[in-house]
Write a protein that holds these residues in place. Sequence first.
Motif, PDB file in Angstrom:
ATOM      1  N   ARG A 186       0.916  -1.347   0.106  1.00  0.00           N
ATOM      2  CA  ARG A 186      -0.026   0.023   0.107  1.00  0.00           C
ATOM      3  C   ARG A 186       0.997   1.074   0.012  1.00  0.00           C
ATOM      4  O   ARG A 186       2.145   1.300   0.581  1.00  0.00           O
ATOM      5  CB  ARG A 186      -0.981  -0.127   1.367  1.00  0.00           C
ATOM      6  N   GLN A 187       0.292   2.192  -0.553  1.00  0.00           N
ATOM      7  CA  GLN A 187       1.122   3.491  -0.638  1.00  0.00           C
ATOM      8  C   GLN A 187       0.065   4.619  -0.179  1.00  0.00           C
ATOM      9  O   GLN A 187      -0.995   4.811  -0.963  1.00  0.00           O
ATOM     10  CB  GLN A 187       1.630   3.781  -1.919  1.00  0.00           C
ATOM     11  N   ARG A 196       5.798   3.249  -0.791  1.00  0.00           N
ATOM     12  CA  ARG A 196       4.848   2.073  -0.778  1.00  0.00           C
ATOM     13  C   ARG A 196       5.489   0.820   0.255  1.00  0.00           C
ATOM     14  O   ARG A 196       6.634   0.618   0.168  1.00  0.00           O
ATOM     15  CB  ARG A 196       5.110   1.283  -2.161  1.00  0.00           C
ATOM     16  N   TYR A 238      -2.093  -2.139  -3.626  1.00  0.00           N
ATOM     17  CA  TYR A 238      -1.602  -2.746  -4.852  1.00  0.00           C
ATOM     18  C   TYR A 238      -1.298  -4.314  -4.536  1.00  0.00           C
ATOM     19  O   TYR A 238      -0.820  -4.777  -3.590  1.00  0.00           O
ATOM     20  CB  TYR A 238      -0.230  -2.211  -5.397  1.00  0.00           C
ATOM     21  N   LYS A 264       9.630  -4.681  -1.847  1.00  0.00           N
ATOM     22  CA  LYS A 264       8.874  -4.585  -2.979  1.00  0.00           C
ATOM     23  C   LYS A 264       9.503  -4.370  -4.397  1.00  0.00           C
ATOM     24  O   LYS A 264       8.839  -4.667  -5.594  1.00  0.00           O
ATOM     25  CB  LYS A 264       8.120  -2.940  -2.930  1.00  0.00           C
TER      26      LYS A 264
END
Length: 125
Positions: free
Chosen positions: A38-39, A45, A95, A109
């Motif tokens: 998530r961001q 992120r 995401y 990530k």
Amino acid sequence: QVQLVESGGGLVQAGGSLRLSCAASGRTFSDYTIAWFRQAPGKDREFVAAITWGGEHTYYADSVKGRFTISRDNAKNMVYLQMNSLTPEDTAVFYCAADRVNRLIVIDKYVYHYWGQGTQVTVSS
């Protein structure tokens, strides 16, 4: 190639729940570790949760442990993120990401090559 499409985001009050879905298509989905990141605005992120290809291993960020649950259905090429007891601090674009990832580095990530477009989650106070 793996294509990922997230859905299920929306606006919810603090204390509420949402279930995010990630639909995958393309190459053999069941070979891949799937993660949620998530961001939030102005922030990097960050890792939220991950599940290995067979579903036998799951991983969670400390901030969501006990509140979020990740699961997958390889027959349907779907991964889910059940989010309970949401707080305004959970507000972010979520995401899903996929790749063949060593489970020691699932929180990184940069090791995921396949990403969805994201779905907005907004938690009001």
